[in-house]
Design an enzyme around this catalytic site. Structure first.
Site, PDB file in Angstrom:
ATOM      1  N   LYS A 104       0.823  -1.195   0.000  1.00 27.96           N
ATOM      2  CA  LYS A 104       0.000   0.000   0.000  1.00 27.96           C
ATOM      3  C   LYS A 104       0.869   1.261   0.000  1.00 27.96           C
ATOM      4  O   LYS A 104       0.401   2.360  -0.229  1.00 27.96           O
ATOM      5  CB  LYS A 104      -0.892   0.024   1.268  1.00 27.96           C
ATOM      6  CG  LYS A 104      -1.737  -1.227   1.420  1.00 27.96           C
ATOM      7  CD  LYS A 104      -2.325  -1.313   2.847  1.00 27.96           C
ATOM      8  CE  LYS A 104      -3.048  -2.629   3.003  1.00 27.96           C
ATOM      9  NZ  LYS A 104      -2.952  -3.147   4.357  1.00 27.96           N
ATOM     10  N   GLY A 105       2.154   1.056   0.287  1.00 31.72           N
ATOM     11  CA  GLY A 105       3.038   2.194   0.566  1.00 31.72           C
ATOM     12  C   GLY A 105       3.237   3.166  -0.576  1.00 31.72           C
ATOM     13  O   GLY A 105       3.514   4.344  -0.343  1.00 31.72           O
ATOM     14  N   GLU A 121       7.542   1.894  -6.110  1.00 27.19           N
ATOM     15  CA  GLU A 121       7.727   1.407  -4.744  1.00 27.19           C
ATOM     16  C   GLU A 121       7.986   2.588  -3.805  1.00 27.19           C
ATOM     17  O   GLU A 121       8.541   3.608  -4.214  1.00 27.19           O
ATOM     18  CB  GLU A 121       8.902   0.412  -4.744  1.00 27.19           C
ATOM     19  CG  GLU A 121       9.285  -0.186  -3.422  1.00 27.19           C
ATOM     20  CD  GLU A 121       8.214  -1.047  -2.756  1.00 27.19           C
ATOM     21  OE1 GLU A 121       7.113  -0.540  -2.526  1.00 27.19           O
ATOM     22  OE2 GLU A 121       8.523  -2.207  -2.427  1.00 27.19           O
ATOM     23  N   ASP A 122       7.567   2.439  -2.546  1.00 23.51           N
ATOM     24  CA  ASP A 122       7.823   3.513  -1.578  1.00 23.51           C
ATOM     25  C   ASP A 122       9.297   3.565  -1.186  1.00 23.51           C
ATOM     26  O   ASP A 122       9.919   4.618  -1.174  1.00 23.51           O
ATOM     27  CB  ASP A 122       6.923   3.379  -0.328  1.00 23.51           C
ATOM     28  CG  ASP A 122       6.955   1.990   0.303  1.00 23.51           C
ATOM     29  OD1 ASP A 122       7.702   1.113  -0.177  1.00 23.51           O
ATOM     30  OD2 ASP A 122       6.226   1.777   1.292  1.00 23.51           O
ATOM     31  N   ASP A 147      14.745  -1.487   0.355  1.00 21.67           N
ATOM     32  CA  ASP A 147      15.536  -1.761   1.549  1.00 21.67           C
ATOM     33  C   ASP A 147      16.501  -2.899   1.198  1.00 21.67           C
ATOM     34  O   ASP A 147      17.560  -2.664   0.625  1.00 21.67           O
ATOM     35  CB  ASP A 147      14.541  -2.120   2.658  1.00 21.67           C
ATOM     36  CG  ASP A 147      15.168  -2.273   4.013  1.00 21.67           C
ATOM     37  OD1 ASP A 147      16.031  -1.466   4.371  1.00 21.67           O
ATOM     38  OD2 ASP A 147      14.781  -3.205   4.748  1.00 21.67           O
ATOM     39  N   LYS A 187      17.455   2.776   0.493  1.00 23.50           N
ATOM     40  CA  LYS A 187      18.411   2.523   1.591  1.00 23.50           C
ATOM     41  C   LYS A 187      19.493   1.613   1.027  1.00 23.50           C
ATOM     42  O   LYS A 187      19.456   0.395   1.223  1.00 23.50           O
ATOM     43  CB  LYS A 187      17.714   1.772   2.724  1.00 23.50           C
ATOM     44  CG  LYS A 187      16.955   2.600   3.721  1.00 23.50           C
ATOM     45  CD  LYS A 187      16.492   1.679   4.870  1.00 23.50           C
ATOM     46  CE  LYS A 187      15.376   2.287   5.672  1.00 23.50           C
ATOM     47  NZ  LYS A 187      14.781   1.344   6.634  1.00 23.50           N
ATOM     48  N   PHE A 196      14.619   3.850  10.317  1.00 20.16           N
ATOM     49  CA  PHE A 196      13.257   3.443   9.991  1.00 20.16           C
ATOM     50  C   PHE A 196      12.393   4.684   9.781  1.00 20.16           C
ATOM     51  O   PHE A 196      12.238   5.493  10.682  1.00 20.16           O
ATOM     52  CB  PHE A 196      12.651   2.532  11.058  1.00 20.16           C
ATOM     53  CG  PHE A 196      11.458   1.797  10.525  1.00 20.16           C
ATOM     54  CD1 PHE A 196      11.628   0.623   9.803  1.00 20.16           C
ATOM     55  CD2 PHE A 196      10.179   2.312  10.684  1.00 20.16           C
ATOM     56  CE1 PHE A 196      10.528  -0.037   9.253  1.00 20.16           C
ATOM     57  CE2 PHE A 196       9.075   1.655  10.136  1.00 20.16           C
ATOM     58  CZ  PHE A 196       9.263   0.476   9.421  1.00 20.16           C
ATOM     59  N   ASP A 247       4.737   2.999   6.446  1.00 19.20           N
ATOM     60  CA  ASP A 247       4.063   2.697   7.705  1.00 19.20           C
ATOM     61  C   ASP A 247       4.983   2.015   8.704  1.00 19.20           C
ATOM     62  O   ASP A 247       6.035   1.477   8.358  1.00 19.20           O
ATOM     63  CB  ASP A 247       2.887   1.746   7.447  1.00 19.20           C
ATOM     64  CG  ASP A 247       3.360   0.319   7.133  1.00 19.20           C
ATOM     65  OD1 ASP A 247       4.145   0.152   6.178  1.00 19.20           O
ATOM     66  OD2 ASP A 247       2.969  -0.611   7.864  1.00 19.20           O
ATOM     67  N   ARG A 302       0.869   6.247   7.611  1.00 22.02           N
ATOM     68  CA  ARG A 302       0.937   6.383   6.150  1.00 22.02           C
ATOM     69  C   ARG A 302       0.449   7.745   5.677  1.00 22.02           C
ATOM     70  O   ARG A 302       0.827   8.219   4.607  1.00 22.02           O
ATOM     71  CB  ARG A 302       0.067   5.314   5.470  1.00 22.02           C
ATOM     72  CG  ARG A 302       0.568   3.889   5.633  1.00 22.02           C
ATOM     73  CD  ARG A 302      -0.206   2.971   4.702  1.00 22.02           C
ATOM     74  NE  ARG A 302      -0.076   1.561   5.014  1.00 22.02           N
ATOM     75  CZ  ARG A 302       0.931   0.777   4.602  1.00 22.02           C
ATOM     76  NH1 ARG A 302       1.906   1.282   3.886  1.00 22.02           N
ATOM     77  NH2 ARG A 302       0.958  -0.500   4.918  1.00 22.02           N
TER      78      ARG A 302
HETATM   79  P1  IMP Z   1      12.731  -4.857   0.716  1.00 17.43           P
HETATM   80  O1  IMP Z   1      12.095  -6.058   0.095  1.00 17.43           O
HETATM   81  O2  IMP Z   1      13.626  -5.251   1.853  1.00 17.43           O
HETATM   82  O3  IMP Z   1      13.427  -3.962  -0.254  1.00 17.43           O
HETATM   83  O4  IMP Z   1      11.588  -4.099   1.431  1.00 17.43           O
HETATM   84  C1  IMP Z   1      10.836  -3.113   0.876  1.00 17.43           C
HETATM   85  C2  IMP Z   1       9.621  -2.884   1.734  1.00 17.43           C
HETATM   86  O5  IMP Z   1       9.961  -2.867   3.114  1.00 17.43           O
HETATM   87  C3  IMP Z   1       9.006  -1.537   1.461  1.00 17.43           C
HETATM   88  O6  IMP Z   1       8.018  -1.633   0.487  1.00 17.43           O
HETATM   89  C4  IMP Z   1       8.418  -1.160   2.795  1.00 17.43           C
HETATM   90  O7  IMP Z   1       7.105  -1.658   2.908  1.00 17.43           O
HETATM   91  C5  IMP Z   1       9.271  -1.875   3.823  1.00 17.43           C
HETATM   92  N1  IMP Z   1      10.245  -0.968   4.460  1.00 17.43           N
HETATM   93  C6  IMP Z   1      11.581  -1.015   4.374  1.00 17.43           C
HETATM   94  N2  IMP Z   1      12.159  -0.053   5.080  1.00 17.43           N
HETATM   95  C7  IMP Z   1      11.165   0.644   5.630  1.00 17.43           C
HETATM   96  C8  IMP Z   1      11.114   1.819   6.470  1.00 17.43           C
HETATM   97  O8  IMP Z   1      12.127   2.424   6.871  1.00 17.43           O
HETATM   98  N3  IMP Z   1       9.874   2.264   6.802  1.00 17.43           N
HETATM   99  C9  IMP Z   1       8.736   1.647   6.406  1.00 17.43           C
HETATM  100  N4  IMP Z   1       8.724   0.574   5.606  1.00 17.43           N
HETATM  101  C10 IMP Z   1       9.934   0.070   5.233  1.00 17.43           C
HETATM  102 MG    MG Z   2       5.873  -1.670   0.945  1.00 15.04          MG
END
Ligand code: IMP
Ligand code: MG
Length: 178
Positions: free
Chosen positions: A44-45, A99-100, A103, A131, A152, A159, A165
């Site tokens: 949803k981000g 994507e929001d 990570d 990140k 974070f 969220d 959000r």
């Molecule tokens: P990844 O698969 O590790 O790249 O994760 C991406 C997802 O992790 C994003 O779509 C977010 O929903 C969540 N996420 C990662 N870091 C944060 C943060 O600092 N705040 C909130 N959501 C995060």
């Molecule tokens: Mg997300």
């Protein structure tokens, strides 16, 4: 500022200004593209970011949404599951995933693989935040709003346990809140 927010990283105006730049860049990159581009928001981000961004893209485009389960608390779950699939076909389509935040990169990596597996012609990625220091796989966004440190963050779609959000800025969540 929200009481659970330690500091604001990007104000609403800074995000809007950056969306204008990204929109211009995407428009330029796809203006001679033969096919319409399909923008896919990851629920949803991505919703507030997507809403700002698509208004700045001057192309014939369509958009759709996909939802993948990812996070419990603040740590990555490692694998993803599609909990809401696209309504439209991706066969031979040029796609931009929205994507929001990226990570570890796992979500984007798995979604790209899935879309190619379903017959997409090309898949690019735009993320509001990146990140880089947290990356565990070899994947990068094609367009990034802002690079951030390993903190974070909440707001503008991001969220913690489904909260925050709606904040109109991106801020750092206070440690005592998680
Ligand atoms: P990844 O698969 O590790 O790249 O994760 C991406 C997802 O992790 C994003 O779509 C977010 O929903 C969540 N996420 C990662 N870091 C944060 C943060 O600092 N705040 C909130 N959501 C995060
Ligand atoms: Mg997300």
């Amino acid at each position: 500022m929200h009481k659970d927010c330690k500091k604001i990283l990007f104000t609403e105006q800074q995000i809007i200004d950056r969306c204008k730049e990204l929109g211009k860049q995407i428009t330029e990159d796809y203006k001679d593209n033969h096919n319409d581009v399909l923008f896919v928001g990851i629920l949803k981000g991505s919703v507030p970011f997507m809403a700002e961004l698509v208004k700045r893209i001057d192309l014939n485009l369509q958009y759709d949404f996909i939802a993948a389960s990812s996070y419990v608390g603040t740590e990555s779950a490692g694998d993803i599951k599609i909990v809401k699939d696209l309504d439209c076909s991706v066969v031979d389509r040029d796609i931009v995933l929205i994507e929001d935040i990226i990570d570890t990169g796992l979500t984007i990596k798995k979604l790209k693989e899935l879309l190619y597996h379903k017959g997409a012609h090309d898949v690019k990625v735009v993320a509001l935040l990146n990140k880089q220091s947290r990356r565990t796989c070899d994947i990068n966004a094609d367009y990034v709003g802002f690079e951030i440190e390993n903190e974070f963050v909440i707001g503008f779609g991001l969220d913690f346990q489904q909260n925050y959000r709606n904040l109109p800025y991106v801020g750092v969540l206070k440690e005592e809140c998680y």
